[in-house]
Design an enzyme around this catalytic site. Sequence first.
Site, mmCIF file in Angstrom:
data_model
loop_
_atom_site.group_PDB
_atom_site.id
_atom_site.type_symbol
_atom_site.label_atom_id
_atom_site.label_comp_id
_atom_site.label_asym_id
_atom_site.label_seq_id
_atom_site.Cartn_x
_atom_site.Cartn_y
_atom_site.Cartn_z
ATOM 1 N N ALA A 10 37.716 53.977 -56.427
ATOM 2 C CA ALA A 10 36.495 54.007 -57.234
ATOM 3 C C ALA A 10 36.633 52.880 -58.253
ATOM 4 O O ALA A 10 37.619 52.819 -58.981
ATOM 5 C CB ALA A 10 36.351 55.345 -57.932
ATOM 6 N N GLY A 39 41.462 46.999 -49.919
ATOM 7 C CA GLY A 39 41.334 47.394 -48.530
ATOM 8 C C GLY A 39 39.896 47.704 -48.149
ATOM 9 O O GLY A 39 39.380 47.200 -47.145
ATOM 10 N N ASN A 178 46.062 33.452 -53.302
ATOM 11 C CA ASN A 178 45.351 32.571 -54.216
ATOM 12 C C ASN A 178 46.357 31.559 -54.778
ATOM 13 O O ASN A 178 47.544 31.582 -54.450
ATOM 14 C CB ASN A 178 44.611 33.352 -55.311
ATOM 15 N N THR A 204 43.400 30.302 -51.386
ATOM 16 C CA THR A 204 42.080 30.219 -52.001
ATOM 17 C C THR A 204 42.210 29.569 -53.382
ATOM 18 O O THR A 204 43.151 29.847 -54.121
ATOM 19 C CB THR A 204 41.433 31.602 -52.121
ATOM 20 N N LEU A 205 41.244 28.714 -53.713
ATOM 21 C CA LEU A 205 41.297 27.925 -54.943
ATOM 22 C C LEU A 205 40.090 28.180 -55.841
ATOM 23 O O LEU A 205 39.747 27.327 -56.666
ATOM 24 C CB LEU A 205 41.381 26.430 -54.594
ATOM 25 N N GLY A 206 39.436 29.335 -55.678
ATOM 26 C CA GLY A 206 38.271 29.637 -56.500
ATOM 27 C C GLY A 206 37.161 28.626 -56.270
ATOM 28 O O GLY A 206 36.775 28.344 -55.131
ATOM 29 N N ASP A 238 38.501 39.163 -51.698
ATOM 30 C CA ASP A 238 38.518 40.167 -50.636
ATOM 31 C C ASP A 238 37.427 39.887 -49.605
ATOM 32 O O ASP A 238 37.640 40.045 -48.397
ATOM 33 C CB ASP A 238 38.311 41.565 -51.218
ATOM 34 N N MET A 268 28.994 36.042 -52.696
ATOM 35 C CA MET A 268 29.488 37.236 -53.374
ATOM 36 C C MET A 268 29.571 37.050 -54.885
ATOM 37 O O MET A 268 29.263 37.981 -55.646
ATOM 38 C CB MET A 268 30.874 37.600 -52.811
ATOM 39 N N GLY A 273 29.441 43.537 -58.761
ATOM 40 C CA GLY A 273 29.906 44.655 -57.963
ATOM 41 C C GLY A 273 30.981 44.244 -56.977
ATOM 42 O O GLY A 273 31.431 43.096 -56.959
#
Length: 291
Positions: A10, A39, A178, A204-206, A238, A268, A273
Amino acid sequence: MIWNLGSINADNFYFVSHLPGAGETIAALEFRQGLGGKGANMSVAAARAGTRVMHIGALGADGGWALERLLEYGVETAHITLMEGVTGHANIAIDAEGENNIVLFPGTNHQITEEMIGAALSEASSGDWLLMQNETNGQVLAAQTAKTLGLRLAYAAAPFRADAVKAIISQIDLLVLNEVEAAQLRAATGRELRQLPVDDIVVTLGAGGCEWVSNKTHQIKTYSAYKVDPVDTTGAGDTFTGYLVAGLDRGMTMPQAIDLALRAGALMVTRHGTADVIPDLKEIRDHRFGG
């Protein structure tokens, strides 16, 4: 098909003027609750990317709502167990620029049994993917079982712990990190990413996009991010990972899967959210991205 041994949380969102420092108390401007956990986020992303995904996990007696929501989002849930205990949850503070900090309580995510993992993976087929993160227990057993059964293993090394990566590194086919995690792994192993026994590593590099280290073809390629106006970076990594593995599962080449994942991650960050707002394929195809 993707089998995802992953957390389900949650997510409690607190919108604040700035991220609090040590000893500081501030009032939240707004509060929301939603479905999350690395996950669950990746399972929803993979399902929305058009592939079949079976989630392997656990919820407390209070987690029936999360099970229903995963089903609603297209995730298969036959191997999610309701048990005694408290469902995992995360308290997430988000500032005006969209940056965040997170306090995580694992709850039932750390109560997954060997029997639950074995029962799920006994139904997998050679060539399927096992996807994991570092928010559950049972990773070593799952990795060993998956490789014995001929599955490919994708590991998103977050929250990062060097010992968790090193315990399964010989089984990993695709490692997603990252930039900070990549630096921590280099420090912990004393080796560059190109020297690790992993076929494919994606960093990943933002806003800088990502870097693909292919240790099969001995090449390193950088991919630029799509330009958007971010409002919330929570869950973007994710989403990227779920779409990346789904693309590969659907037969895409790595460059094709990376491009799809970058588009998904970019869209995203324009939303507040986590799992509840992950874009689907149609939204990504219909969106006009900048360069």
